[in-house]
Design a protein around this motif. Sequence first.
Motif, PDB file in Angstrom:
ATOM      1  N   TYR A  90       0.818  -1.214   0.000  1.00  0.00           N
ATOM      2  CA  TYR A  90       0.000   0.000   0.000  1.00  0.00           C
ATOM      3  C   TYR A  90       0.853   1.266   0.000  1.00  0.00           C
ATOM      4  O   TYR A  90       0.571   2.220  -0.733  1.00  0.00           O
ATOM      5  CB  TYR A  90      -0.935  -0.013   1.214  1.00  0.00           C
ATOM      6  N   ASP A  91       1.914   1.303   0.802  1.00  0.00           N
ATOM      7  CA  ASP A  91       2.733   2.508   0.881  1.00  0.00           C
ATOM      8  C   ASP A  91       3.424   2.805  -0.449  1.00  0.00           C
ATOM      9  O   ASP A  91       3.552   3.967  -0.846  1.00  0.00           O
ATOM     10  CB  ASP A  91       3.776   2.369   1.993  1.00  0.00           C
ATOM     11  N   THR A  92       3.880   1.765  -1.148  1.00  0.00           N
ATOM     12  CA  THR A  92       4.494   1.968  -2.458  1.00  0.00           C
ATOM     13  C   THR A  92       3.458   2.447  -3.466  1.00  0.00           C
ATOM     14  O   THR A  92       3.733   3.305  -4.317  1.00  0.00           O
ATOM     15  CB  THR A  92       5.149   0.669  -2.948  1.00  0.00           C
ATOM     16  N   MET A  93       2.266   1.903  -3.365  1.00  0.00           N
ATOM     17  CA  MET A  93       1.158   2.326  -4.223  1.00  0.00           C
ATOM     18  C   MET A  93       0.896   3.830  -4.075  1.00  0.00           C
ATOM     19  O   MET A  93       0.810   4.571  -5.063  1.00  0.00           O
ATOM     20  CB  MET A  93      -0.091   1.521  -3.857  1.00  0.00           C
ATOM     21  N   THR A  94       0.779   4.304  -2.834  1.00  0.00           N
ATOM     22  CA  THR A  94       0.499   5.725  -2.631  1.00  0.00           C
ATOM     23  C   THR A  94       1.689   6.586  -3.039  1.00  0.00           C
ATOM     24  O   THR A  94       1.511   7.704  -3.543  1.00  0.00           O
ATOM     25  CB  THR A  94       0.115   6.000  -1.172  1.00  0.00           C
ATOM     26  N   ALA A  95       2.905   6.069  -2.854  1.00  0.00           N
ATOM     27  CA  ALA A  95       4.096   6.818  -3.257  1.00  0.00           C
ATOM     28  C   ALA A  95       4.143   6.994  -4.774  1.00  0.00           C
ATOM     29  O   ALA A  95       4.613   8.027  -5.273  1.00  0.00           O
ATOM     30  CB  ALA A  95       5.354   6.109  -2.769  1.00  0.00           C
ATOM     31  N   GLN A  96       3.659   6.007  -5.524  1.00  0.00           N
ATOM     32  CA  GLN A  96       3.617   6.130  -6.981  1.00  0.00           C
ATOM     33  C   GLN A  96       2.760   7.318  -7.404  1.00  0.00           C
ATOM     34  O   GLN A  96       3.116   8.054  -8.336  1.00  0.00           O
ATOM     35  CB  GLN A  96       3.048   4.848  -7.606  1.00  0.00           C
ATOM     36  N   TYR A  97       1.640   7.492  -6.723  1.00  0.00           N
ATOM     37  CA  TYR A  97       0.763   8.611  -7.074  1.00  0.00           C
ATOM     38  C   TYR A  97       1.355   9.939  -6.608  1.00  0.00           C
ATOM     39  O   TYR A  97       1.397  10.911  -7.357  1.00  0.00           O
ATOM     40  CB  TYR A  97      -0.620   8.397  -6.459  1.00  0.00           C
ATOM     41  N   ILE A  98       1.816   9.989  -5.365  1.00  0.00           N
ATOM     42  CA  ILE A  98       2.332  11.241  -4.807  1.00  0.00           C
ATOM     43  C   ILE A  98       3.568  11.725  -5.573  1.00  0.00           C
ATOM     44  O   ILE A  98       3.773  12.929  -5.742  1.00  0.00           O
ATOM     45  CB  ILE A  98       2.634  11.066  -3.305  1.00  0.00           C
ATOM     46  N   SER A  99       4.360  10.790  -6.080  1.00  0.00           N
ATOM     47  CA  SER A  99       5.557  11.165  -6.831  1.00  0.00           C
ATOM     48  C   SER A  99       5.251  11.634  -8.247  1.00  0.00           C
ATOM     49  O   SER A  99       6.130  12.173  -8.927  1.00  0.00           O
ATOM     50  CB  SER A  99       6.519   9.974  -6.905  1.00  0.00           C
ATOM     51  N   GLY A 100       4.019  11.432  -8.700  1.00  0.00           N
ATOM     52  CA  GLY A 100       3.653  11.808 -10.060  1.00  0.00           C
ATOM     53  C   GLY A 100       3.845  10.704 -11.064  1.00  0.00           C
ATOM     54  O   GLY A 100       3.580  10.880 -12.262  1.00  0.00           O
ATOM     55  N   GLU A 101       4.274   9.508 -10.614  1.00  0.00           N
ATOM     56  CA  GLU A 101       4.471   8.380 -11.521  1.00  0.00           C
ATOM     57  C   GLU A 101       3.139   7.854 -12.042  1.00  0.00           C
ATOM     58  O   GLU A 101       3.058   7.334 -13.157  1.00  0.00           O
ATOM     59  CB  GLU A 101       5.223   7.270 -10.782  1.00  0.00           C
ATOM     60  N   ALA A 102       2.083   7.972 -11.220  1.00  0.00           N
ATOM     61  CA  ALA A 102       0.741   7.525 -11.603  1.00  0.00           C
ATOM     62  C   ALA A 102      -0.203   8.720 -11.633  1.00  0.00           C
ATOM     63  O   ALA A 102      -0.081   9.641 -10.822  1.00  0.00           O
ATOM     64  CB  ALA A 102       0.230   6.469 -10.628  1.00  0.00           C
ATOM     65  N   ALA A 103      -1.132   8.702 -12.570  1.00  0.00           N
ATOM     66  CA  ALA A 103      -2.041   9.835 -12.741  1.00  0.00           C
ATOM     67  C   ALA A 103      -3.291   9.729 -11.885  1.00  0.00           C
ATOM     68  O   ALA A 103      -3.917  10.743 -11.565  1.00  0.00           O
ATOM     69  CB  ALA A 103      -2.447   9.957 -14.210  1.00  0.00           C
ATOM     70  N   MET A 104      -3.688   8.505 -11.513  1.00  0.00           N
ATOM     71  CA  MET A 104      -4.897   8.291 -10.716  1.00  0.00           C
ATOM     72  C   MET A 104      -4.613   7.212  -9.686  1.00  0.00           C
ATOM     73  O   MET A 104      -3.687   6.422  -9.838  1.00  0.00           O
ATOM     74  CB  MET A 104      -6.076   7.885 -11.607  1.00  0.00           C
TER      75      MET A 104
END
Length: 428
Positions: free
Chosen positions: A262-276
């Motif tokens: 879960y933490d890696t998932m949220t980091a992907q979004y917060i870092s801008g790697e994921a759009a949604m």
Amino acid sequence: MRISPKVLLGSAVCLLVTACTGQTGSSGGGGGGGGGGSDPNTLRYLIEQLEDADELSRLEEHLADFEESSGIDVEVQQLDLDTMRTVLQTQLRSEDGPDVINWGSGPGFGGALAEAGLLYDLTGAYEENGWEVYDFAKERVTYDGKVYGIPGEMETVGLYYNTQVLSDLGIQPPRTLDDLRAACRTISEAGLVPLALGDQEGWPGGHLLSMALSSSLGADGMEALLSGEGSWESPEVVDALTFWQEANTNGWLGESPVSVDYDTMTAQYISGEAAMIPTGSWFVNDLAIAADFESGYVPFPAPDGEGVFASGLGSGPFVAANTDNPEGAIQLLDFLASEEHGQWVVENLQSIPARPVDTEGLDVDPLLAQVLDEVSALSEGGGELGYNIDVLMPEAFNEAMFDGMQAVLTGQSTPAEVAASLQAASQQ
């Protein structure tokens, strides 16, 4: 009770806040044997393990005045969630057990304790104190016509999106599943992950099914499904599972989502790697702290139109049936149900109380203020809310759901096979 660990922490903190407070007293039947012994100014509280020292420090500052005004001494006991599951009924039967516990509101949690005769009936206390709680939330702590607890903070589960990324790519916030498919294709072509997902722990997958089904079936359809009137092998369930299979096959969920936590998932979004990112309202606080861009938050899209938010409740306080001090325990719950405490929770824990809260003058992140307004409007009859499945179904069903979603994402099972396993688990 596979809720975000951040939600569990907030729930435990909410209970601890009440542990040193009290306003109007009330009495109701029961009593005799619980934690505080014969001392009317002592209560014992069993809560889920706290993890954040900073939140505890802020909490202690908040508690000082209440402890002085109430004259109630509090002994706080903490257990990790898995241990609490194992020993809770034994603790509640003990003559030296807790007076108040913080526990889940679903039938497999608070409902099981009420059925075992281990919870104090708060129906009269609600009437005497006039506690303002959203009707649908109050129903979640009502069993066999009696009310047993104060609902914990509310959660909604939906879809966050990076407003700048979508704007730059000419994408409107998706309203339908076809909109979402088109957005994912465009985002993928731009070199970004369309939907951040990490299902290593299992419970995020349950949220995926909850949000897709809530938007597809609506509140009435979800109620039928959860009550056993509907079938988990229905086309709607198979279609919801199929969408997530499709999204994974197309690479819209990133690489190997069942291996991502879960933490890696949220980091992907917060870092801008994921759009949604599809997740819950508790994520607003993470965004306020760590993200350097603005986010929008919408219901997960429905097949043919705008969807609805899936919703649920975090853990909340219940009073032990054998408490020696029901009046003192009800004082604590009276504070927890107050608007003043709700405002403190909003401003300090960034969570959503299960009651109306006036946020004027509070230091609240704009996205959280939006979510609060939306939840308030929906809860008071301005629309409908779906359901977060895992806080309403028994643990055996939830395990089948978590395992089934992972099997769909890894290709080990078809959506139809998982739907059949859910139907079988629902009948156990």
